[in-house]
Design a protein around this motif. Structure first.
Motif, PDB file in Angstrom:
ATOM      1  N   ILE C  69       1.106  -1.518  -0.066  1.00  0.00           N
ATOM      2  CA  ILE C  69       0.284  -0.274   0.107  1.00  0.00           C
ATOM      3  C   ILE C  69       1.115   1.467  -0.029  1.00  0.00           C
ATOM      4  O   ILE C  69       0.628   2.229  -0.478  1.00  0.00           O
ATOM      5  N   ALA C  70       1.699   1.147   1.012  1.00  0.00           N
ATOM      6  CA  ALA C  70       2.565   2.701   1.409  1.00  0.00           C
ATOM      7  C   ALA C  70       3.628   3.083  -0.102  1.00  0.00           C
ATOM      8  O   ALA C  70       3.462   4.112  -0.443  1.00  0.00           O
ATOM      9  N   GLU C  71       4.004   1.239  -0.737  1.00  0.00           N
ATOM     10  CA  GLU C  71       5.217   1.712  -1.584  1.00  0.00           C
ATOM     11  C   GLU C  71       4.693   2.137  -2.938  1.00  0.00           C
ATOM     12  O   GLU C  71       5.010   3.280  -4.132  1.00  0.00           O
ATOM     13  N   ARG C  99      12.651   3.719   6.027  1.00  0.00           N
ATOM     14  CA  ARG C  99      13.452   3.209   5.324  1.00  0.00           C
ATOM     15  C   ARG C  99      12.298   3.210   3.838  1.00  0.00           C
ATOM     16  O   ARG C  99      13.043   3.356   2.593  1.00  0.00           O
ATOM     17  N   LEU C 100      11.243   3.170   3.900  1.00  0.00           N
ATOM     18  CA  LEU C 100      10.020   2.606   2.198  1.00  0.00           C
ATOM     19  C   LEU C 100      10.580   3.907   2.258  1.00  0.00           C
ATOM     20  O   LEU C 100      10.895   3.884   0.733  1.00  0.00           O
ATOM     21  N   MET C 101      10.174   5.529   2.382  1.00  0.00           N
ATOM     22  CA  MET C 101      10.270   6.380   1.938  1.00  0.00           C
ATOM     23  C   MET C 101      11.906   6.377   1.105  1.00  0.00           C
ATOM     24  O   MET C 101      12.285   6.972   0.003  1.00  0.00           O
ATOM     25  N   GLU C 102      13.343   6.012   1.914  1.00  0.00           N
ATOM     26  CA  GLU C 102      14.170   6.113   1.719  1.00  0.00           C
ATOM     27  C   GLU C 102      14.570   5.352  -0.116  1.00  0.00           C
ATOM     28  O   GLU C 102      14.784   5.588  -0.501  1.00  0.00           O
ATOM     29  N   GLN C 103      14.190   4.016   0.228  1.00  0.00           N
ATOM     30  CA  GLN C 103      13.524   3.260  -0.987  1.00  0.00           C
ATOM     31  C   GLN C 103      13.372   3.496  -2.358  1.00  0.00           C
ATOM     32  O   GLN C 103      13.556   3.606  -3.345  1.00  0.00           O
ATOM     33  N   VAL C 104      11.935   4.258  -2.332  1.00  0.00           N
ATOM     34  CA  VAL C 104      11.231   4.483  -2.979  1.00  0.00           C
ATOM     35  C   VAL C 104      12.060   6.173  -3.916  1.00  0.00           C
ATOM     36  O   VAL C 104      11.897   6.331  -5.338  1.00  0.00           O
ATOM     37  N   ALA C 105      12.404   6.745  -2.685  1.00  0.00           N
ATOM     38  CA  ALA C 105      13.590   8.129  -3.037  1.00  0.00           C
ATOM     39  C   ALA C 105      13.987   8.205  -3.991  1.00  0.00           C
ATOM     40  O   ALA C 105      14.251   8.437  -5.444  1.00  0.00           O
ATOM     41  N   GLU C 107      14.180   5.228  -5.693  1.00  0.00           N
ATOM     42  CA  GLU C 107      13.655   4.808  -7.403  1.00  0.00           C
ATOM     43  C   GLU C 107      13.284   5.408  -8.057  1.00  0.00           C
ATOM     44  O   GLU C 107      13.888   5.801  -9.555  1.00  0.00           O
ATOM     45  N   TYR C 108      13.596   6.998  -7.879  1.00  0.00           N
ATOM     46  CA  TYR C 108      12.885   8.463  -8.647  1.00  0.00           C
ATOM     47  C   TYR C 108      13.927   9.401  -8.880  1.00  0.00           C
ATOM     48  O   TYR C 108      13.619   9.988  -9.099  1.00  0.00           O
ATOM     49  N   ALA C 109      14.957   8.741  -7.467  1.00  0.00           N
ATOM     50  CA  ALA C 109      15.949   9.936  -8.070  1.00  0.00           C
ATOM     51  C   ALA C 109      16.085  11.372  -7.358  1.00  0.00           C
ATOM     52  O   ALA C 109      16.040  12.472  -7.134  1.00  0.00           O
ATOM     53  N   ARG C 110      14.927  10.808  -6.143  1.00  0.00           N
ATOM     54  CA  ARG C 110      14.270  12.275  -5.026  1.00  0.00           C
ATOM     55  C   ARG C 110      15.506  12.687  -4.576  1.00  0.00           C
ATOM     56  O   ARG C 110      16.144  10.839  -3.684  1.00  0.00           O
ATOM     57  N   GLU C 111      16.519  13.148  -4.153  1.00  0.00           N
ATOM     58  CA  GLU C 111      17.071  14.077  -3.281  1.00  0.00           C
ATOM     59  C   GLU C 111      16.057  14.427  -1.241  1.00  0.00           C
ATOM     60  O   GLU C 111      15.036  14.990  -1.547  1.00  0.00           O
ATOM     61  N   TYR C 112      17.409  13.412  -0.788  1.00  0.00           N
ATOM     62  CA  TYR C 112      16.557  14.296   0.580  1.00  0.00           C
ATOM     63  C   TYR C 112      17.024  15.837   1.388  1.00  0.00           C
ATOM     64  O   TYR C 112      18.021  15.769   0.817  1.00  0.00           O
ATOM     65  N   GLY C 113      16.038  16.027   1.866  1.00  0.00           N
ATOM     66  CA  GLY C 113      16.025  17.334   2.092  1.00  0.00           C
ATOM     67  C   GLY C 113      15.189  17.838   1.667  1.00  0.00           C
ATOM     68  O   GLY C 113      14.547  19.377   1.546  1.00  0.00           O
ATOM     69  N   GLU C 114      15.974  17.903   0.005  1.00  0.00           N
ATOM     70  CA  GLU C 114      14.779  18.915  -0.735  1.00  0.00           C
ATOM     71  C   GLU C 114      13.172  17.904  -1.515  1.00  0.00           C
ATOM     72  O   GLU C 114      12.441  19.198  -1.149  1.00  0.00           O
TER      73      GLU C 114
END
Lengths: 206, 203, 271
Positions: C69-71, C99-105, C107-114
């Motif tokens: 669901i979350a993914e 962990r989930l946010m880090e993994q999915v981010a 996949e879509y090359a999203r950056e932490y903080g931004e």
């Protein structure tokens, strides 16, 4: 004496939190924020107290030679997690995260998965059409199960549609009535607590 | 296969042995689970709450007002000694009082009034009779009457509350159906781990 | 074998049915339910760059059901370039959410903080929800990784619920109720949820009253969502096994009732 002080504190915090709800003033907002912070901190301590309680009980049982091995395993778990967190932190790819992902989460999910088997067993042994009400319950559950399997849609398009209607109207209305009942009950209980009529939370003698 | 997957797989199987009956392997896994879960909670509560909103602001930023919740929190430990146990009532009073105070307007507005408003809708819209609106109205009223215990459930009132029980049974049946679904999903998730990651039978 | 009771045979049947279905792996085409479609439409039509609060309000026990669901929801949100602020109201959800946010981010090359941040856990859900309504930075002075709130570019833009499009609560219990009742009623926060199937009926009155904007439920909801975003996941993979398990339970109910009625008839005959 401390019972009266506790009741007075409960009354004051209750009244303040009730009144601030209706106020937009900066003072009310500030008071609200502070009380909420107190509430969270005290609650965090209650969790720690609970953990200390578990450790104490386990140590006492070990001293009485009761299930020593399993209690040592429990205590080891309690100690290891904070130790690895203290040494390596809690970020990704730390031993803390590794232990959570490879020990705690799989086991906890599997314990929960055991319920699938007990639900199956209960369906076989206890789900009987003994009365009209029980039959209604059984038929509703069966319609939902059928509708959420592929077969429901294959047999007839109407099955998933009817299941959705049943969930959204008759089932929802009963749940709504329960919610309204809980809402009214919560209001009454909260009032009784603030006014000091309901005192069971104080524990001990009356 | 990495060591983490092997451990997770072995522990998963250890828990599943309970399906046959209670045994030492299951008991070992259960004890480990309890310990690790408690240790985990302690770490999270300490690092993301007590350090974050209490100790760091108090010690580093000198927010002395935080001494009050600190003292209240420490009073919770008084429960461990019978002579001081009653002192723990004070922090409990803060939590109970705050919760009760804020619950009254919220429960009234969000749980009671909004739900009652949503129950009443037009029975006829665009010239068509809406049967579903009637079902909801009848369902809510009859179920509420079933939970009204200040009057004997007999005569007309008894019949009305009996109708409520049928609505309740539909709700319980629907919930049971969805609960079965939920439990099966959890088991399917564990089987996917066992068959794919642990045993490499499926991809 | 003498020690096997009837419940053991029921257990064994379930194990065989689910394992067989999982080995078969037949892809299934699912009919999308209106509630899943509504959630998809909402996230899809939200302006790009909208900030969504994602709260992981669940325990590790429901992870197999919660993860798909979350993914699915996170994938859609990142794909639409929404900015996500993660948090948890239950201690166990904390690490899982991170962990989930880090993994999915990734996949879509999203950056932490931004593009996303993770604030971590706060205890006492009612106090946490209300406190965030007053000030999110005061409730979370630091993120999960220990960086001060003010140093995170995305977090700088968000100080209260007014700055977010809504909260997406991923739950296996009744915590979303508190988002609705305390966050929604008190601070007009828009609430959406991804819930385990067992909790679906609990939230139906809130969906009907409009207090909850959208909801997807259970592995089936996740599978429907995966179909909509065209990214396969645990939901679609588990659907055949789920369907087969439902039919197995139905069969058990029928057999149980046939045996019950036969027994009842026999007893009546003896009298």
């Amino acid at each position: 004496m401390d019972r009266k002080v506790a009741l007075a504190i409960c009354f004051v915090f209750g009244v303040v939190m009730f009144i601030q709800y209706f106020s937009g003033s900066s003072l009310a907002r500030q008071v609200n924020q502070s009380i909420l912070e107190y509430w969270q901190i005290v609650f965090a301590f209650t969790l720690v107290v609970g953990i200390v309680g578990v450790v104490r009980t386990n140590v006492q049982r070990i001293n009485k030679r009761d299930d020593v091995f399993f209690r040592i395993v429990t205590l080891a778990g309690i100690i290891i997690m904070p130790v690895v967190a203290l040494i390596w932190g809690i970020k990704a790819d730390t031993p803390f995260m590794w232990m959570f992902e490879n020990i705690q989460a799989p086991m906890q999910a599997t314990v929960f998965a055991l319920l699938a088997f007990f639900v199956a067993s209960a369906s076989f042994r206890g789900f009987r059409a003994r009365s009209v009400q029980a039959t209604v319950l059984l038929v509703s559950a069966s319609i939902i199960l059928l509708s959420r399997s592929a077969l429901g849609g294959i047999l007839a398009d109407e099955i998933p549609q009817f299941a959705e209607w049943m969930r959204n109207y008759p089932s929802m209305s009963a749940r709504r009535a329960i919610l309204i009942g809980i809402g009214l009950g919560s209001i009454t209980t909260s009032l009784r607590v603030i006014l000091g009529i309901e005192r069971t939370w104080l524990g001990g003698r009356r | 296969m990495d060591i983490g997957t092997i451990i997770a797989g072995v522990l998963t199987l250890a828990i599943l042995t309970f399906l046959y009956r209670d045994n030492p392997i299951y008991k070992f896994a259960e004890s480990l689970l309890i310990g690790v879960s408690i240790g985990y909670t302690l770490v999270i509560v300490w690092s993301t709450t007590l350090m974050d909103i209490l100790f760091r602001p108090l010690l580093n930023a000198g927010q002395l007002a935080l001494v009050v919740p600190l003292v209240l929190g420490l009073l919770m430990f008084s429960r461990f000694h019978p002579r001081t146990a009653s002192l723990s009532r004070l922090p409990i009073a803060v939590m109970i009082g705050s919760g009760a105070g804020v619950a009254i307007p919220v429960m009234l507005e969000a749980r009671t009034l909004r739900q009652m408003t949503a129950t009443v809708g037009p029975l006829v819209s665009d010239g068509t009779f809406d049967f579903s609106v009637l079902v909801v109205l009848v369902g809510v009223l009859t179920t509420l009457s079933y939970f009204y215990f200040s009057r004997e459930h007999e005569g007309f009132f008894g019949r009305v509350s009996k109708v409520g029980t049928y609505f309740l049974m539909i709700f319980f049946g629907t919930t049971f159906g969805y609960t079965v679904m939920s439990r099966m999903s959890t088991f399917i998730g564990r089987m996917e781990f066992l068959l794919t990651d642990f045993l490499h039978i499926t991809k | 074998m003498k020690r096997l009771h009837s419940r053991h045979w029921v257990f064994l049947g379930l194990l065989v049915v689910i394992t067989a279905a999982m080995l078969l792996r037949v892809p299934m085409q699912l009919r999308t339910s209106p509630e899943t479609q509504r959630m998809f439409d909402y996230l899809d039509q939200l302006p790009e760059g909208s900030v969504i609060l994602v709260s992981f309000d669940h325990e590790a026990s429901s992870l197999p059901e919660i993860r798909p669901i979350a993914e699915a929801l996170l994938r859609h949100a990142f794909e639409r370039d929404h900015k996500l602020i993660g948090m948890a109201l239950l201690a166990e959800g904390t690490v899982i959410g991170y962990r989930l946010m880090e993994q999915v981010a990734e996949e879509y090359a999203r950056e932490y903080g931004e593009d996303y941040v993770y604030l971590g856990f706060k205890p006492q859900f009612i106090a946490a929800i209300l406190s965030m309504g007053e000030s999110i930075p005061a409730t979370f002075p630091e993120d999960y990784l220990g960086s001060p709130y003010a140093t995170l570019p995305l977090a700088q833009k968000v100080s209260s619920y007014d700055d977010v499009a809504g909260v997406l609560s991923i739950t296996d219990g009744s915590l979303t109720t508190h988002w609705i009742e305390y966050g929604g009623a008190r601070y007009n926060l828009r609430v959406m949820a991804g819930v385990t199937a067992a909790m679906v009926t609990t939230y139906d009155p809130y969906v009907s009253s409009g207090q909850m904007h959208a909801m997807i439920g259970g592995l089936r909801g996740a599978a429907e969502y995966e179909q909509l975003i065209d990214v396969g996941g645990g939901g679609l993979r588990g659907m055949l096994a789920q369907s087969t398990a439902h039919l197995y339970i139905l069969l058990l109910v029928i057999i149980g009732n046939v045996l019950y009625w036969r027994e009842k008839k026999n007893k009546a005959g003896k009298r």
